[in-house]
Design a protein around this motif. Structure first.
Motif, PDB file in Angstrom:
ATOM      1  N   THR A 182      29.667  49.577  71.956  1.00 21.71           N
ATOM      2  CA  THR A 182      28.345  50.130  72.317  1.00 21.71           C
ATOM      3  C   THR A 182      27.364  50.061  71.161  1.00 21.71           C
ATOM      4  O   THR A 182      26.303  50.681  71.209  1.00 21.71           O
ATOM      5  N   THR A 183      27.704  49.313  70.110  1.00 16.56           N
ATOM      6  CA  THR A 183      26.856  49.378  68.914  1.00 16.56           C
ATOM      7  C   THR A 183      26.060  48.087  68.663  1.00 16.56           C
ATOM      8  O   THR A 183      25.739  47.762  67.529  1.00 16.56           O
ATOM      9  N   GLY A 184      25.765  47.351  69.724  1.00 17.82           N
ATOM     10  CA  GLY A 184      24.947  46.152  69.567  1.00 17.82           C
ATOM     11  C   GLY A 184      25.780  44.883  69.524  1.00 17.82           C
ATOM     12  O   GLY A 184      26.852  44.801  70.111  1.00 17.82           O
ATOM     13  N   ARG A 185      25.271  43.889  68.784  1.00 15.89           N
ATOM     14  CA  ARG A 185      25.939  42.582  68.765  1.00 15.89           C
ATOM     15  C   ARG A 185      27.156  42.557  67.852  1.00 15.89           C
ATOM     16  O   ARG A 185      27.923  41.595  67.868  1.00 15.89           O
ATOM     17  N   THR A 186      27.293  43.566  66.999  1.00 16.43           N
ATOM     18  CA  THR A 186      28.473  43.636  66.138  1.00 16.43           C
ATOM     19  C   THR A 186      29.222  44.946  66.395  1.00 16.43           C
ATOM     20  O   THR A 186      28.662  45.894  66.947  1.00 16.43           O
ATOM     21  N   LEU A 187      30.489  44.974  65.948  1.00 18.31           N
ATOM     22  CA  LEU A 187      31.289  46.204  66.053  1.00 18.31           C
ATOM     23  C   LEU A 187      30.990  47.034  64.802  1.00 18.31           C
ATOM     24  O   LEU A 187      31.790  47.113  63.878  1.00 18.31           O
ATOM     25  N   ARG A 188      29.792  47.640  64.809  1.00 17.56           N
ATOM     26  CA  ARG A 188      29.269  48.293  63.611  1.00 17.56           C
ATOM     27  C   ARG A 188      30.105  49.489  63.163  1.00 17.56           C
ATOM     28  O   ARG A 188      30.204  49.781  61.986  1.00 17.56           O
ATOM     29  N   SER A 189      30.723  50.191  64.125  1.00 12.42           N
ATOM     30  CA  SER A 189      31.489  51.393  63.724  1.00 12.42           C
ATOM     31  C   SER A 189      32.937  51.096  63.395  1.00 12.42           C
ATOM     32  O   SER A 189      33.696  52.032  63.177  1.00 12.42           O
ATOM     33  N   ASN A 190      33.315  49.833  63.419  1.00 14.53           N
ATOM     34  CA  ASN A 190      34.721  49.490  63.148  1.00 14.53           C
ATOM     35  C   ASN A 190      34.858  48.680  61.876  1.00 14.53           C
ATOM     36  O   ASN A 190      33.898  48.102  61.383  1.00 14.53           O
ATOM     37  N   ARG A 191      36.110  48.640  61.385  1.00 14.86           N
ATOM     38  CA  ARG A 191      36.405  47.840  60.191  1.00 14.86           C
ATOM     39  C   ARG A 191      37.645  47.004  60.482  1.00 14.86           C
ATOM     40  O   ARG A 191      38.727  47.544  60.704  1.00 14.86           O
ATOM     41  N   GLY A 192      37.459  45.667  60.558  1.00 15.93           N
ATOM     42  CA  GLY A 192      38.590  44.786  60.842  1.00 15.93           C
ATOM     43  C   GLY A 192      39.165  45.035  62.224  1.00 15.93           C
ATOM     44  O   GLY A 192      38.571  45.759  63.041  1.00 15.93           O
ATOM     45  N   VAL A 193      40.309  44.421  62.492  1.00  9.57           N
ATOM     46  CA  VAL A 193      40.989  44.587  63.793  1.00  9.57           C
ATOM     47  C   VAL A 193      42.495  44.575  63.575  1.00  9.57           C
ATOM     48  O   VAL A 193      43.017  43.815  62.745  1.00  9.57           O
ATOM     49  N   LEU A 194      43.179  45.447  64.324  1.00 11.36           N
ATOM     50  CA  LEU A 194      44.638  45.393  64.425  1.00 11.36           C
ATOM     51  C   LEU A 194      44.977  45.325  65.910  1.00 11.36           C
ATOM     52  O   LEU A 194      44.605  46.223  66.672  1.00 11.36           O
ATOM     53  N   ALA A 195      45.667  44.277  66.313  1.00 12.24           N
ATOM     54  CA  ALA A 195      46.147  44.178  67.702  1.00 12.24           C
ATOM     55  C   ALA A 195      47.661  44.072  67.647  1.00 12.24           C
ATOM     56  O   ALA A 195      48.209  43.438  66.743  1.00 12.24           O
ATOM     57  N   ARG A 254      43.031  41.361  61.463  1.00 15.48           N
ATOM     58  CA  ARG A 254      41.794  40.828  60.892  1.00 15.48           C
ATOM     59  C   ARG A 254      41.423  41.703  59.700  1.00 15.48           C
ATOM     60  O   ARG A 254      40.752  42.728  59.852  1.00 15.48           O
ATOM     61  N   PHE A 255      41.915  41.292  58.546  1.00 18.49           N
ATOM     62  CA  PHE A 255      41.520  41.950  57.293  1.00 18.49           C
ATOM     63  C   PHE A 255      40.149  41.445  56.890  1.00 18.49           C
ATOM     64  O   PHE A 255      39.711  40.386  57.350  1.00 18.49           O
ATOM     65  N   LEU A 256      39.516  42.171  55.986  1.00 20.77           N
ATOM     66  CA  LEU A 256      38.186  41.726  55.540  1.00 20.77           C
ATOM     67  C   LEU A 256      38.320  40.841  54.324  1.00 20.77           C
ATOM     68  O   LEU A 256      39.052  41.168  53.378  1.00 20.77           O
ATOM     69  N   SER A 257      37.610  39.743  54.358  1.00 19.33           N
ATOM     70  CA  SER A 257      37.634  38.824  53.228  1.00 19.33           C
ATOM     71  C   SER A 257      37.045  39.508  51.994  1.00 19.33           C
ATOM     72  O   SER A 257      36.013  40.187  52.092  1.00 19.33           O
ATOM     73  N   PRO A 258      37.680  39.347  50.823  1.00 23.56           N
ATOM     74  CA  PRO A 258      37.108  39.943  49.603  1.00 23.56           C
ATOM     75  C   PRO A 258      35.706  39.408  49.323  1.00 23.56           C
ATOM     76  O   PRO A 258      34.904  40.070  48.669  1.00 23.56           O
ATOM     77  N   ARG A 259      35.413  38.224  49.881  1.00 23.55           N
ATOM     78  CA  ARG A 259      34.081  37.654  49.662  1.00 23.55           C
ATOM     79  C   ARG A 259      33.034  38.300  50.573  1.00 23.55           C
ATOM     80  O   ARG A 259      31.846  38.215  50.334  1.00 23.55           O
ATOM     81  N   GLN A 260      33.494  38.889  51.689  1.00 26.61           N
ATOM     82  CA  GLN A 260      32.559  39.563  52.607  1.00 26.61           C
ATOM     83  C   GLN A 260      33.146  40.899  53.039  1.00 26.61           C
ATOM     84  O   GLN A 260      33.471  41.105  54.210  1.00 26.61           O
ATOM     85  N   PRO A 261      33.270  41.829  52.079  1.00 28.61           N
ATOM     86  CA  PRO A 261      33.955  43.097  52.382  1.00 28.61           C
ATOM     87  C   PRO A 261      33.227  43.956  53.414  1.00 28.61           C
ATOM     88  O   PRO A 261      33.826  44.851  53.996  1.00 28.61           O
ATOM     89  N   TYR A 283      31.794  42.669  56.178  1.00 28.95           N
ATOM     90  CA  TYR A 283      31.672  41.884  57.404  1.00 28.95           C
ATOM     91  C   TYR A 283      31.911  42.757  58.633  1.00 28.95           C
ATOM     92  O   TYR A 283      32.854  43.543  58.679  1.00 28.95           O
ATOM     93  N   LYS A 284      31.051  42.613  59.614  1.00 32.01           N
ATOM     94  CA  LYS A 284      31.234  43.310  60.892  1.00 32.01           C
ATOM     95  C   LYS A 284      31.568  42.282  61.959  1.00 32.01           C
ATOM     96  O   LYS A 284      30.881  41.263  62.074  1.00 32.01           O
ATOM     97  N   GLU A 285      32.608  42.551  62.713  1.00 31.15           N
ATOM     98  CA  GLU A 285      33.034  41.617  63.744  1.00 31.15           C
ATOM     99  C   GLU A 285      31.948  41.499  64.817  1.00 31.15           C
ATOM    100  O   GLU A 285      31.309  42.483  65.177  1.00 31.15           O
ATOM    101  N   LYS A 286      31.787  40.288  65.355  1.00 31.21           N
ATOM    102  CA  LYS A 286      30.835  40.055  66.446  1.00 31.21           C
ATOM    103  C   LYS A 286      31.523  40.405  67.776  1.00 31.21           C
ATOM    104  O   LYS A 286      32.710  40.124  67.948  1.00 31.21           O
ATOM    105  N   ILE A 287      30.768  40.974  68.699  1.00 25.66           N
ATOM    106  CA  ILE A 287      31.400  41.416  69.955  1.00 25.66           C
ATOM    107  C   ILE A 287      32.026  40.242  70.711  1.00 25.66           C
ATOM    108  O   ILE A 287      33.092  40.390  71.286  1.00 25.66           O
TER     109      ILE A 287
END
Ligand code: AMP
Ligand code: MG
Length: 331
Positions: A300-313, A259-266, A268-272
């Motif tokens: 643990t940071t609320g409704r979004t993954l505020r301390s993270n950037r994108g996802v790699l699985a 999950r890269f970040l869209s250049p239009r929404q750099p 963006y925080k993922e929703k839990i």
């Protein structure tokens, strides 16, 4: 081994199954005129019906366990949405007869809680755009306790037993419980035979099969290409909506999901609710999930993954190679 006697596990499997079959019926009847939320994502009759169903069931069975869910009834309560609300009420009444529109709105709003030490999170339809296109979508429910996902269930009505896209097929349900593995079964067979999910053992980055969002606006297509180049993989990344991607990865049918970040929404925080269920399913299938820097997802940071950037699985084996490649392309 999966303990189906555990009340929360049983509840999660049963309600995701019910909600998935409900939204499948809605899709079949094509009663889903999209309305537009503030953030321009389409919301359908099925989203609301699914959330009302889960909210009502949770309030009844575990009244002290809060729900953090994607939708709320504010749009639905407006005068110009009366028809949508009527449709939602009709579908939910198939399960809970004599429901009123007021009941439905309050069951939807049962999901308005804030994250706590022990709570559920729901995406009533993850991949609404895929749902409207007749492609992939998922009902995603997770239990988060003490900061970690403990139970994750995905209902994917358009994924076949072979973990391929199969609109109109039987559908697949996946469940993971922390410490009890990840499992799958047919969506429509109760209680179902649960078979283990296991990630692939591919070690060679050149062989890595990549997964990405179908929607270009949810990712960065250029960076996907750079990453594929850096890893020397030649296969075209598979585009798929929703957390169905986590299921495909957990089943060993792909090696990397980005999950890269869209250049239009750099920023963006993922929703839990978009990551919780799927990430546990991959981890319990032997894979690894982090953000694009290798940090664990922090729930643990609320409704979004505020301390993270994108996802790699990943299938775990290729995780470090992917992180190195991400560093090399300056993500
Ligand atoms: P996917 O089908 O993997 O693209 O994921 C669908 C989810 O992406 C939706 O449930 C949205 O919550 C989420 N989403 C919405 N906008 C963005 C964005 N700009 N970047 C990443 N994800 C987004
Ligand atoms: Mg979603």
């Amino acid at each position: 081994m999966l303990n189906l006697e555990q009340p929360e596990t049983r509840f999660a499997i049963n309600i995701v199954r019910e909600a998935s079959l409900l939204v499948k019926r809605v899709q079949a009847k094509m009663v889903s005129p999209a309305i537009t939320k503030g953030d321009y994502s389409p919301v359908t009759v099925a989203d609301f019906a699914s959330q009302a169903l889960v909210g009502k069931a949770l309030a009844e069975q575990f009244p002290d366990q809060p729900l953090v869910a994607e939708e709320d009834s504010s749009e639905l309560r407006k005068a110009n949405e009366r028809q949508t609300l009527q449709q939602v009420t009709k579908f939910v009444s198939e399960r809970f007869p004599h429901s009123t529109s007021e009941d439905i709105s309050s069951w939807i709003d049962y999901g308005a809680s804030e994250p706590a030490d022990h709570f559920w999170t729901l995406d009533p339809i993850d991949g609404t755009k895929g749902f409207l296109r007749g492609d992939q979508y998922a009902v995603a429910l997770a239990l988060i306790a003490r900061g970690k996902v403990q139970i994750g269930v995905l209902g994917c009505p358009n994924i076949s037993e072979g973990f391929k896209s199969d609109p109109g097929g039987l559908g697949t349900l996946a469940v993971a419980v922390r410490g009890e593995g990840a499992w799958h079964t047919e969506l429509d067979s109760e209680p179902g035979v649960f078979k283990p999910l296991k990630v692939s053992d591919t070690k060679d980055p050149e062989q890595a099969r990549l997964l990405r969002s179908y929607e270009s606006g949810h990712t960065n297509v250029g960076q996907m290409d750079y990453l594929a180049d850096e890893l020397s993989t030649t296969a075209e990344p598979v585009r798929m909506d929703s957390q169905a991607k986590y299921m495909v990865l957990a089943a060993g049918k792909a090696e990397l999901y980005l999950r890269f970040l869209s250049p239009r929404q750099p920023d963006y925080k993922e929703k839990i609710w978009d990551q919780a269920a799927g990430s546990l399913i991959v981890e319990e299938a032997g894979g690894k999930v982090s953000d694009l820097y290798g940090l664990p997802l922090d729930f643990t940071t609320g409704r979004t993954l505020r301390s993270n950037r994108g996802v790699l699985a990943s299938n775990k084996i290729l995780h470090q190679a992917a992180l190195n490649a991400l560093r090399a392309i300056n993500t």
